[in-house]
Write a protein that holds these residues in place. Sequence first.
Motif, PDB file in Angstrom:
ATOM      1  N   LEU A   1     -94.851  50.763 -58.497  1.00 47.94           N
ATOM      2  CA  LEU A   1     -95.709  51.486 -59.438  1.00 47.94           C
ATOM      3  C   LEU A   1     -96.911  50.635 -59.856  1.00 47.94           C
ATOM      4  N   LEU A   2     -96.667  49.362 -60.172  1.00 50.77           N
ATOM      5  CA  LEU A   2     -97.759  48.489 -60.590  1.00 50.77           C
ATOM      6  C   LEU A   2     -98.726  48.194 -59.447  1.00 50.77           C
ATOM      7  N   GLN A   3     -98.200  48.094 -58.224  1.00 49.10           N
ATOM      8  CA  GLN A   3     -99.090  47.893 -57.068  1.00 49.10           C
ATOM      9  C   GLN A   3    -100.010  49.082 -56.883  1.00 49.10           C
ATOM     10  N   SER A   4     -99.479  50.252 -57.115  1.00 51.17           N
ATOM     11  CA  SER A   4    -100.246  51.472 -56.940  1.00 51.17           C
ATOM     12  C   SER A   4    -101.283  51.639 -58.043  1.00 51.17           C
ATOM     13  N   ASN A   5    -100.908  51.239 -59.278  1.00 55.14           N
ATOM     14  CA  ASN A   5    -101.831  51.372 -60.404  1.00 55.14           C
ATOM     15  C   ASN A   5    -101.420  50.373 -61.490  1.00 55.14           C
ATOM     16  N   SER A   6    -102.103  49.245 -61.526  1.00 55.68           N
ATOM     17  CA  SER A   6    -101.735  48.201 -62.482  1.00 55.68           C
ATOM     18  C   SER A   6    -102.115  48.554 -63.917  1.00 55.68           C
ATOM     19  N   GLN A   7    -102.798  49.663 -64.110  1.00 57.79           N
ATOM     20  CA  GLN A   7    -103.158  50.078 -65.466  1.00 57.79           C
ATOM     21  C   GLN A   7    -102.137  51.012 -66.093  1.00 57.79           C
ATOM     22  N   LEU A   8    -101.052  51.289 -65.365  1.00 56.25           N
ATOM     23  CA  LEU A   8     -99.996  52.096 -65.973  1.00 56.25           C
ATOM     24  C   LEU A   8     -99.483  51.373 -67.214  1.00 56.25           C
ATOM     25  N   THR A   9     -99.269  52.119 -68.271  1.00 57.15           N
ATOM     26  CA  THR A   9     -98.704  51.511 -69.478  1.00 57.15           C
ATOM     27  C   THR A   9     -97.194  51.355 -69.298  1.00 57.15           C
ATOM     28  N   ILE A  10     -96.642  50.503 -70.114  1.00 59.87           N
ATOM     29  CA  ILE A  10     -95.185  50.324 -70.069  1.00 59.87           C
ATOM     30  C   ILE A  10     -94.500  51.643 -70.394  1.00 59.87           C
ATOM     31  N   LYS A  11     -95.081  52.405 -71.298  1.00 60.72           N
ATOM     32  CA  LYS A  11     -94.525  53.717 -71.653  1.00 60.72           C
ATOM     33  C   LYS A  11     -94.523  54.646 -70.438  1.00 60.72           C
ATOM     34  N   GLU A  12     -95.619  54.654 -69.677  1.00 61.05           N
ATOM     35  CA  GLU A  12     -95.696  55.515 -68.486  1.00 61.05           C
ATOM     36  C   GLU A  12     -94.678  55.083 -67.429  1.00 61.05           C
ATOM     37  N   ILE A  13     -94.545  53.786 -67.229  1.00 62.87           N
ATOM     38  CA  ILE A  13     -93.561  53.286 -66.259  1.00 62.87           C
ATOM     39  C   ILE A  13     -92.155  53.653 -66.712  1.00 62.87           C
ATOM     40  N   ALA A  14     -91.863  53.439 -67.986  1.00 60.36           N
ATOM     41  CA  ALA A  14     -90.543  53.757 -68.521  1.00 60.36           C
ATOM     42  C   ALA A  14     -90.208  55.228 -68.306  1.00 60.36           C
ATOM     43  N   SER A  15     -91.192  56.080 -68.523  1.00 61.37           N
ATOM     44  CA  SER A  15     -90.982  57.516 -68.338  1.00 61.37           C
ATOM     45  C   SER A  15     -90.671  57.852 -66.881  1.00 61.37           C
ATOM     46  N   ARG A  16     -91.369  57.199 -65.962  1.00 59.27           N
ATOM     47  CA  ARG A  16     -91.189  57.498 -64.529  1.00 59.27           C
ATOM     48  C   ARG A  16     -89.859  57.004 -63.979  1.00 59.27           C
ATOM     49  N   ILE A  17     -89.298  55.965 -64.583  1.00 59.97           N
ATOM     50  CA  ILE A  17     -88.038  55.422 -64.046  1.00 59.97           C
ATOM     51  C   ILE A  17     -86.849  55.675 -64.972  1.00 59.97           C
ATOM     52  N   ASN A  18     -87.085  56.483 -65.998  1.00 59.84           N
ATOM     53  CA  ASN A  18     -86.020  56.885 -66.923  1.00 59.84           C
ATOM     54  C   ASN A  18     -85.342  55.712 -67.615  1.00 59.84           C
ATOM     55  N   LEU A  19     -86.150  54.792 -68.122  1.00 58.22           N
ATOM     56  CA  LEU A  19     -85.669  53.696 -68.951  1.00 58.22           C
ATOM     57  C   LEU A  19     -86.472  53.700 -70.238  1.00 58.22           C
ATOM     58  N   SER A  20     -85.940  53.026 -71.238  1.00 60.84           N
ATOM     59  CA  SER A  20     -86.713  52.897 -72.474  1.00 60.84           C
ATOM     60  C   SER A  20     -87.758  51.797 -72.308  1.00 60.84           C
ATOM     61  N   ILE A  21     -88.670  51.733 -73.251  1.00 56.60           N
ATOM     62  CA  ILE A  21     -89.811  50.824 -73.164  1.00 56.60           C
ATOM     63  C   ILE A  21     -89.385  49.356 -73.160  1.00 56.60           C
ATOM     64  N   THR A  22     -88.460  48.987 -74.021  1.00 61.01           N
ATOM     65  CA  THR A  22     -88.084  47.573 -74.142  1.00 61.01           C
ATOM     66  C   THR A  22     -87.535  46.975 -72.848  1.00 61.01           C
ATOM     67  N   PRO A  23     -86.573  47.621 -72.160  1.00 58.97           N
ATOM     68  CA  PRO A  23     -86.106  47.024 -70.904  1.00 58.97           C
ATOM     69  C   PRO A  23     -87.191  46.954 -69.824  1.00 58.97           C
ATOM     70  N   VAL A  24     -88.089  47.925 -69.803  1.00 58.87           N
ATOM     71  CA  VAL A  24     -89.182  47.896 -68.828  1.00 58.87           C
ATOM     72  C   VAL A  24     -90.098  46.720 -69.143  1.00 58.87           C
ATOM     73  N   HIS A  25     -90.439  46.547 -70.405  1.00 60.94           N
ATOM     74  CA  HIS A  25     -91.278  45.418 -70.826  1.00 60.94           C
ATOM     75  C   HIS A  25     -90.616  44.100 -70.429  1.00 60.94           C
ATOM     76  N   ASP A  26     -89.319  43.970 -70.710  1.00 62.72           N
ATOM     77  CA  ASP A  26     -88.593  42.737 -70.377  1.00 62.72           C
ATOM     78  C   ASP A  26     -88.578  42.487 -68.871  1.00 62.72           C
ATOM     79  N   ARG A  27     -88.370  43.533 -68.097  1.00 61.24           N
ATOM     80  CA  ARG A  27     -88.348  43.388 -66.629  1.00 61.24           C
ATOM     81  C   ARG A  27     -89.717  42.949 -66.101  1.00 61.24           C
ATOM     82  N   ILE A  28     -90.789  43.550 -66.619  1.00 64.97           N
ATOM     83  CA  ILE A  28     -92.135  43.174 -66.164  1.00 64.97           C
ATOM     84  C   ILE A  28     -92.418  41.717 -66.510  1.00 64.97           C
TER      85      ILE A  28
END
Length: 152
Positions: A13-40
């Motif tokens: 997702l980030l390779q395709s569009n590095s401007q995706l917000t953590i919220k947008e990524i979380a929504s696309r992979i069905n995780l909450s914001i905090t674990p996505v932020h931690d993973r990034i």
Amino acid sequence: MNPDATDRTILRLLQSNSQLTIKEIASRINLSITPVHDRIRKLEREGFIDRYVALLNRRKLGKSLIVFCNVTLDKQRKESFEEFNETVARLPEVLECSVVSGNFDYLLKVVADDVEGYNTFYQQNLSVLKSVLHISSFFVMSEVKSTTELPI
């Protein structure tokens, strides 16, 4: 550590569009914001994410010509490679430079405004290096595929 399936999805997702917000990524992979932020942050710390960049449209900037150059050095000496490496690293027209095996020593990807601009670059920057024996230039007629996205 190898990234798991979720990390690989985040990387895609980030390779395709590095401007995706953590919220947008979380929504696309069905995780909450905090674990996505931690993973990034973990992917950044561990070097899987090298940097974030904007990919510019070279044609809009007047850089319509791409040239691949095969460069052969006169001698296979450490000093020759060091001189060439240091010079090429400072040249903004050189997008990529790789030491290769085979009939020549380097493969360069160079961008220029046009053939005249490349000729000036060639004469003022490459052909003047003492360590360079031979340069072959290949002008790109059309690009079939050009991407920065790695297969993950």
